[in-house]
Structures are given as structure tokens and as C-alpha cells.
Scaffold this motif. Structure first.
Motif, mmCIF file in Angstrom:
data_model
loop_
_atom_site.group_PDB
_atom_site.id
_atom_site.type_symbol
_atom_site.label_atom_id
_atom_site.label_comp_id
_atom_site.label_asym_id
_atom_site.label_seq_id
_atom_site.Cartn_x
_atom_site.Cartn_y
_atom_site.Cartn_z
ATOM 1 N N UNK B 16 0.730 -1.147 -0.096
ATOM 2 C CA UNK B 16 -0.024 0.155 -0.028
ATOM 3 C C UNK B 16 0.712 1.200 -0.114
ATOM 4 N N UNK B 17 1.925 1.075 0.319
ATOM 5 C CA UNK B 17 2.986 2.320 0.147
ATOM 6 C C UNK B 17 3.465 2.547 -1.160
ATOM 7 N N UNK B 18 4.212 3.838 -1.320
ATOM 8 C CA UNK B 18 4.777 4.164 -2.395
ATOM 9 C C UNK B 18 6.107 3.576 -2.741
ATOM 10 N N UNK B 58 6.446 8.273 -20.078
ATOM 11 C CA UNK B 58 5.273 8.382 -19.351
ATOM 12 C C UNK B 58 4.077 7.890 -19.848
ATOM 13 N N UNK B 59 3.966 7.295 -20.753
ATOM 14 C CA UNK B 59 2.731 6.833 -21.676
ATOM 15 C C UNK B 59 2.647 5.195 -21.024
ATOM 16 N N UNK B 60 1.668 4.848 -20.428
ATOM 17 C CA UNK B 60 1.492 3.627 -19.848
ATOM 18 C C UNK B 60 0.831 2.678 -21.042
ATOM 19 N N UNK B 61 1.683 1.370 -21.123
ATOM 20 C CA UNK B 61 1.082 0.288 -21.996
ATOM 21 C C UNK B 61 -0.522 0.004 -21.693
ATOM 22 N N UNK B 62 -1.093 -0.408 -22.601
ATOM 23 C CA UNK B 62 -2.356 -0.804 -22.521
ATOM 24 C C UNK B 62 -2.716 -1.942 -21.417
ATOM 25 N N UNK B 63 -3.333 -2.122 -20.571
ATOM 26 C CA UNK B 63 -3.638 -2.922 -19.388
ATOM 27 C C UNK B 63 -2.718 -2.957 -18.391
ATOM 28 N N UNK B 64 -1.846 -1.925 -18.232
ATOM 29 C CA UNK B 64 -1.196 -1.946 -17.145
ATOM 30 C C UNK B 64 -1.819 -0.835 -16.097
ATOM 31 N N UNK B 65 -1.761 -1.404 -14.808
ATOM 32 C CA UNK B 65 -2.701 -0.670 -13.734
ATOM 33 C C UNK B 65 -2.132 0.751 -13.667
ATOM 34 N N UNK B 66 -3.166 1.678 -13.167
ATOM 35 C CA UNK B 66 -2.675 3.319 -13.021
ATOM 36 C C UNK B 66 -2.109 3.513 -11.985
ATOM 37 N N UNK B 67 -1.827 2.465 -11.049
ATOM 38 C CA UNK B 67 -0.840 2.698 -9.874
ATOM 39 C C UNK B 67 0.716 2.782 -10.312
ATOM 40 N N UNK B 68 0.970 2.423 -11.846
ATOM 41 C CA UNK B 68 2.262 2.576 -12.308
ATOM 42 C C UNK B 68 2.351 3.864 -13.248
ATOM 43 N N UNK B 78 11.761 8.802 -13.592
ATOM 44 C CA UNK B 78 11.356 8.062 -12.258
ATOM 45 C C UNK B 78 9.919 7.287 -12.751
ATOM 46 N N UNK B 79 10.190 5.911 -12.106
ATOM 47 C CA UNK B 79 9.008 5.098 -12.093
ATOM 48 C C UNK B 79 8.452 5.091 -10.941
ATOM 49 N N UNK B 80 6.974 5.151 -10.765
ATOM 50 C CA UNK B 80 6.569 5.221 -9.309
ATOM 51 C C UNK B 80 5.383 4.308 -9.117
ATOM 52 N N UNK B 81 5.649 3.377 -8.227
ATOM 53 C CA UNK B 81 4.189 2.536 -8.023
ATOM 54 C C UNK B 81 3.302 3.321 -6.799
ATOM 55 N N UNK B 82 2.523 3.626 -6.766
ATOM 56 C CA UNK B 82 1.628 4.519 -6.142
ATOM 57 C C UNK B 82 1.376 3.717 -4.852
ATOM 58 N N UNK B 83 0.894 2.563 -4.882
ATOM 59 C CA UNK B 83 0.353 1.777 -3.852
ATOM 60 C C UNK B 83 0.716 0.245 -4.092
ATOM 61 N N UNK B 84 1.804 -0.087 -3.440
ATOM 62 C CA UNK B 84 2.414 -1.389 -3.830
ATOM 63 C C UNK B 84 1.714 -2.369 -3.433
ATOM 64 N N UNK B 85 1.303 -3.557 -4.501
ATOM 65 C CA UNK B 85 0.453 -4.658 -4.266
ATOM 66 C C UNK B 85 1.754 -5.863 -4.374
ATOM 67 N N UNK B 86 1.251 -7.022 -3.677
ATOM 68 C CA UNK B 86 1.945 -8.033 -3.797
ATOM 69 C C UNK B 86 2.513 -8.599 -5.017
ATOM 70 N N UNK B 87 1.663 -8.544 -6.101
ATOM 71 C CA UNK B 87 1.863 -8.796 -7.207
ATOM 72 C C UNK B 87 2.887 -8.150 -7.863
ATOM 73 N N UNK B 88 3.597 -6.969 -7.338
ATOM 74 C CA UNK B 88 4.433 -5.909 -8.092
ATOM 75 C C UNK B 88 5.940 -6.322 -7.750
ATOM 76 N N UNK B 89 5.795 -7.294 -6.707
ATOM 77 C CA UNK B 89 7.429 -7.871 -6.677
ATOM 78 C C UNK B 89 8.013 -8.340 -7.673
ATOM 79 N N UNK B 90 9.166 -7.514 -8.154
ATOM 80 C CA UNK B 90 9.780 -7.861 -9.451
ATOM 81 C C UNK B 90 10.948 -6.996 -9.627
ATOM 82 N N UNK B 91 11.854 -7.176 -10.709
ATOM 83 C CA UNK B 91 12.657 -6.266 -10.822
ATOM 84 C C UNK B 91 12.329 -5.398 -11.927
#
Lengths: 122, 114
Positions: B16-18, B58-68, B78-91
Motif C-alpha cells: 500500500x505504500x509508494x 510516461x505513456x502507460x502500456x495498455x492494460x497496465x494498472x494506473x498505480x504505475x 522515475x517510475x512510481x508505484x503509487x500503492x504497492x501490491x504483492x503482485x508488483x514484486x519484481x525487477x
């Protein structure tokens, strides 16, 4: 289903040759430029090569120029990478990747296969 | 070649954090004739191929959640994940496509859950 499926990765001796294949489905293959991108075990991404939609233009990273050849057969919806004079540093997971837009070189990738592993070792 | 650097190498963020990832290029990737930054971001989850998240910086690919979201210009991005979800664990990797065919990627930033 839109997908890319690579094959052909094996263990090969230094100095050897190998041909990788990538089968495309679910999109109009001959509208898009295609790339190979590789990833050494536990490492980052390295772009390898691009081929235009009609096969008329090809580009290579300096690290593989003169040793690798990219090609495609649009009648078979297939992409290839002929790899000669292989070195230990060519050991990597090789991904086939689709360029973003048709009829253009965007040079970034919106569809990737799962990769095929090439190991160069004696 | 344009050298891409990323910081930090890794970060751990609470759910849930940034999460904020930085990417810097050794020279500008802003093309003055069209005012576009030739910068993309990818996400690679364990055992999976990379996935395109952002292009033109800054253009989000189709289907990518808007938290990115992607931001920045010139050499700093900068890449920002506004509210981290468990499925965002990645490189996460940045890639410049300004200098073609000499495409280059950043070394990656690993994001984990704290």
C-alpha cells in the motif's frame, strides 16, 4: 492467443554454432519488426538484434556483429537467430520480442517469449 | 553508448505504500524535434519474461494498472508505484531507445515487500 515461443537452446562448445527459432502467433507477423534480447544468468537485459518486417533491414549489437545473423520467414511466422563462433559470454536466456508498432521501428518491445537457454561451455 | 544507471539497486516497501525507482542516462534521451523522451520501463517477475509498462517516459502500456506512472525528462526519470501490491514484486528495468541501434538497459531495481 498472441504469443512468441522460442526454441533451439542447448549446451554448445566454444566456437560452435546454433540456430534459434521463434514461432509467432495471434498477430500479423509480417507487419512488425522483431528483435532478439538476451539475459545472462542472474544478470540484466542486453539487446542483440533487430530485423524489419520484410527482412530487408537488420541491425546488431557490437558484441555479436559478424557472428550472429537474424532472419525471418514470414510464410511460417517465424524468426531465427543463427549464432556462430560462440563464446562463453554468449551464455544467456535468449528472448524473441516484438516491436511495439507495425510498419515502424519503435525499438521497444511489447510482447516477449519465455526465452530459450543457450549455454556455451566445454 | 548511452549508459543507463538505476537507483536504488533494491528496495523494500510496505504493502500500500509508494515505491520510487530512479533511472539516469549518461546523455539526454529527449529528442528536440518531437519533444519526446525515448525511455521505456519494464517489469520482470521471477521466472517470467519482461513486460512493457511505460514508453515515451510516461505513456502507460495498455492494460497496465494506473498505480504505475513514469515521469522525468532529459537524463533523469522515475517510475512510481503509487500503492504497492504483492503482485508488483519484481525487477524493474529502464531502457533508452534514443540511440539506435545501440539500445541499452539499466541494471535493474529489485522491489520487495517489507
Amino acid at each position: 492467443e498472441v504469443q512468441l515461443v522460442e526454441s533451439g537452446g542447448v549446451v554448445v562448445q566454444p566456437g560452435g554454432s546454433l540456430r534459434l527459432s521463434c514461432a509467432a502467433s495471434g498477430f500479423t507477423f509480417d507487419d512488425y519488426a522483431m528483435h532478439w534480447v538476451r539475459q545472462a544468468p542472474g544478470k540484466g537485459l542486453e539487446w542483440v538484434s533487430l530485423i524489419s518486417w520484410d527482412g530487408g533491414s537488420t541491425y546488431y549489437a557490437d558484441s555479436v556483429k559478424g557472428r550472429f545473423t537474424i532472419s525471418r520467414d514470414n510464410s511460417k511466422n517465424s524468426l531465427y537467430l543463427q549464432m556462430n563462433s560462440l563464446r562463453a559470454e554468449d551464455t544467456a536466456l535468449y528472448y524473441c520480442a516484438k516491436d511495439k508498432s507495425s510498419g515502424w521501428f519503435n525499438w521497444y518491445f511489447d510482447l516477449w517469449g519465455r526465452g530459450t537457454l543457450v549455454t556455451v561451455s566445454s | 553508448d548511452i549508459v543507463m544507471t538505476q537507483s536504488p539497486d533494491s528496495l523494500a516497501v510496505s504493502l500500500g505504500e509508494r515505491a520510487t525507482i530512479n533511472c539516469k542516462s549518461s546523455q539526454s534521451v529527449l529528442y528536440s524535434s518531437n519533444n519526446k523522451n525515448y525511455l521505456a520501463w519494464y517489469q520482470q517477475k521471477p521466472g517470467q519474461p519482461p513486460k512493457l509498462l511505460i514508453y515515451w517516459a510516461s505513456t502507460r502500456e495498455s492494460g497496465v494498472p494506473d498505480r504505475f506512472s513514469g515521469s522525468g525528462s532529459g537524463t533523469d526519470f522515475t517510475l512510481t508505484i503509487s500503492s504497492l501490491q504483492a503482485e508488483d514484486v519484481a525487477v524493474y528495468y529502464c531502457q533508452q531507445y534514443y540511440s539506435t541501434p545501440r539500445l541499452t538497459f539499466g541494471p535493474g531495481t529489485k522491489v520487495d515487500i517489507k
